[in-house]
Design a protein around this motif. Sequence first.
Motif, PDB file in Angstrom:
ATOM      1  N   GLN A 150       0.730  -1.125   0.035  1.00  0.00           N
ATOM      2  CA  GLN A 150       0.068   0.182  -0.040  1.00  0.00           C
ATOM      3  C   GLN A 150       0.762   1.467  -0.048  1.00  0.00           C
ATOM      4  N   LEU A 151       0.588   2.185  -0.796  1.00  0.00           N
ATOM      5  CA  LEU A 151       1.085   3.514  -0.751  1.00  0.00           C
ATOM      6  C   LEU A 151       0.116   4.423   0.052  1.00  0.00           C
ATOM      7  N   PRO A 152       0.078   4.970   1.111  1.00  0.00           N
ATOM      8  CA  PRO A 152      -0.966   5.703   1.804  1.00  0.00           C
ATOM      9  C   PRO A 152      -0.697   7.188   1.521  1.00  0.00           C
ATOM     10  N   THR A 153      -1.936   7.705   1.620  1.00  0.00           N
ATOM     11  CA  THR A 153      -1.893   9.206   1.120  1.00  0.00           C
ATOM     12  C   THR A 153      -1.822  10.044   2.445  1.00  0.00           C
ATOM     13  N   PRO A 154      -0.671  10.980   2.320  1.00  0.00           N
ATOM     14  CA  PRO A 154      -0.481  11.874   3.697  1.00  0.00           C
ATOM     15  C   PRO A 154      -1.600  12.799   3.741  1.00  0.00           C
ATOM     16  N   SER A 155      -1.839  13.140   4.907  1.00  0.00           N
ATOM     17  CA  SER A 155      -2.713  14.412   5.111  1.00  0.00           C
ATOM     18  C   SER A 155      -1.811  15.587   5.925  1.00  0.00           C
ATOM     19  N   ASP A 156      -0.876  15.339   6.559  1.00  0.00           N
ATOM     20  CA  ASP A 156       0.117  16.279   6.691  1.00  0.00           C
ATOM     21  C   ASP A 156       0.569  17.207   5.660  1.00  0.00           C
ATOM     22  N   PRO A 157       0.465  18.623   5.613  1.00  0.00           N
ATOM     23  CA  PRO A 157       1.040  19.210   4.649  1.00  0.00           C
ATOM     24  C   PRO A 157       2.539  19.210   4.208  1.00  0.00           C
ATOM     25  N   ARG A 158       3.241  18.912   5.475  1.00  0.00           N
ATOM     26  CA  ARG A 158       4.732  18.860   5.170  1.00  0.00           C
ATOM     27  C   ARG A 158       5.118  17.579   4.935  1.00  0.00           C
ATOM     28  N   VAL A 159       4.357  16.761   5.250  1.00  0.00           N
ATOM     29  CA  VAL A 159       4.582  15.243   4.712  1.00  0.00           C
ATOM     30  C   VAL A 159       4.369  15.191   3.566  1.00  0.00           C
ATOM     31  N   ARG A 160       2.928  15.711   2.999  1.00  0.00           N
ATOM     32  CA  ARG A 160       2.659  15.548   1.622  1.00  0.00           C
ATOM     33  C   ARG A 160       3.618  16.273   0.635  1.00  0.00           C
ATOM     34  N   ALA A 161       4.195  17.493   1.096  1.00  0.00           N
ATOM     35  CA  ALA A 161       5.221  18.028   0.420  1.00  0.00           C
ATOM     36  C   ALA A 161       6.506  17.401   0.010  1.00  0.00           C
ATOM     37  N   VAL A 162       6.775  16.667   0.987  1.00  0.00           N
ATOM     38  CA  VAL A 162       8.056  15.679   0.619  1.00  0.00           C
ATOM     39  C   VAL A 162       7.692  14.454  -0.212  1.00  0.00           C
ATOM     40  N   CYS A 163       6.529  13.854   0.137  1.00  0.00           N
ATOM     41  CA  CYS A 163       5.743  12.900  -0.986  1.00  0.00           C
ATOM     42  C   CYS A 163       5.618  13.372  -2.338  1.00  0.00           C
ATOM     43  N   ASP A 164       5.431  14.416  -2.659  1.00  0.00           N
ATOM     44  CA  ASP A 164       5.072  15.088  -3.856  1.00  0.00           C
ATOM     45  C   ASP A 164       6.281  15.080  -4.713  1.00  0.00           C
ATOM     46  N   LEU A 165       7.500  15.500  -3.973  1.00  0.00           N
ATOM     47  CA  LEU A 165       8.708  15.586  -4.435  1.00  0.00           C
ATOM     48  C   LEU A 165       8.856  14.194  -4.946  1.00  0.00           C
ATOM     49  N   PHE A 170       9.944   7.211   7.192  1.00  0.00           N
ATOM     50  CA  PHE A 170      10.125   7.588   5.736  1.00  0.00           C
ATOM     51  C   PHE A 170      10.706   6.455   4.774  1.00  0.00           C
ATOM     52  N   PRO A 171      11.700   5.974   5.248  1.00  0.00           N
ATOM     53  CA  PRO A 171      12.468   4.836   4.328  1.00  0.00           C
ATOM     54  C   PRO A 171      11.348   3.754   3.743  1.00  0.00           C
ATOM     55  N   GLN A 172      10.565   3.274   4.725  1.00  0.00           N
ATOM     56  CA  GLN A 172       9.319   2.167   4.129  1.00  0.00           C
ATOM     57  C   GLN A 172       8.429   2.990   3.209  1.00  0.00           C
ATOM     58  N   TRP A 173       8.279   4.097   3.524  1.00  0.00           N
ATOM     59  CA  TRP A 173       7.241   4.782   2.400  1.00  0.00           C
ATOM     60  C   TRP A 173       8.167   4.807   0.979  1.00  0.00           C
ATOM     61  N   ARG A 174       9.248   5.314   1.039  1.00  0.00           N
ATOM     62  CA  ARG A 174       9.936   5.325  -0.186  1.00  0.00           C
ATOM     63  C   ARG A 174      10.287   4.102  -0.878  1.00  0.00           C
ATOM     64  N   THR A 175      10.428   3.147  -0.190  1.00  0.00           N
ATOM     65  CA  THR A 175      10.546   1.618  -0.588  1.00  0.00           C
ATOM     66  C   THR A 175       9.247   1.595  -1.364  1.00  0.00           C
ATOM     67  N   GLN A 176       8.324   1.516  -0.687  1.00  0.00           N
ATOM     68  CA  GLN A 176       6.875   1.252  -1.087  1.00  0.00           C
ATOM     69  C   GLN A 176       6.542   1.855  -2.494  1.00  0.00           C
TER      70      GLN A 176
END
Length: 247
Positions: free
Chosen positions: A140-155, A192-198
């Motif tokens: 699963q690739l969860p969708t962030p709700s926190d704007p700072r986390v979302r900004a990193v994920c978008d990059l 963060f490493p787990q999310w990036r691997t996913q």
Amino acid sequence: MSENRHQPQAPTRVQAMAPGEQITAHHHDDHQIVYAGSGVLAVTTEAGTWVAPGTRAIWVPAGCVHAHRAHGALELHLLGLPTSADPLSVDAPTVLNVSPLLRELILVCTRDPDDDSPERRRLRAVLLDQLRASPQQPVQLPTPSDPRVRAVCDLLLDDPADSRTLAELGRQVGAGDRTLSRRFRTDLGMTFPQWRTQLRLYHALHLLAGDEPVTTVAHRCGWSSTSAFIDAFRRAFGETPGAHRRH
């Protein structure tokens, strides 16, 4: 996910989908098993995206608003089940390991959906038993709700091969790495490493469905070597990228 069609009965059928084709957001009053006989399937909800190659199926519980997207030419198998048949008792989409037996049961039960013979009912009963015994897989690739986390994920969504550390990414979005690390755990339920691997595995499935060479996929997804990519892929999906493409 703003559009949300209501289809009371979850359909049982086999459906061909072209690469990139989508089924827009909808929900059913029934449960549904979704399986890709070929290609790679992505099921998206407001909470994130679940990805299933041919060794996985996705259980979509009744009432869950979801959309489908095909990566590669997709042979989509849909199997609706009444709410009285609930072998998993989960309230969110769940990725399941598909054994050879479960695969054949899904293929048989999605053909000729009007067949309600005693033989077909017995096969569906065995299928439910197999679902109960199927290990759940965290693809699963969860969708962030926190704007700072979302900004990193978008990059990283823009460039999964981006190898910058969380501290380096944080400087670009104006947040410290300790804060971001804590927010990843609380917002997404993973580091963060787990999310990036996913993310990289999700992107790899997408590229493999488009017949990209394994070495190219490893490079474009940010692995340091092809062997490191093959090892990560095998741990996640139970087979090598080359075997996945052949299937």
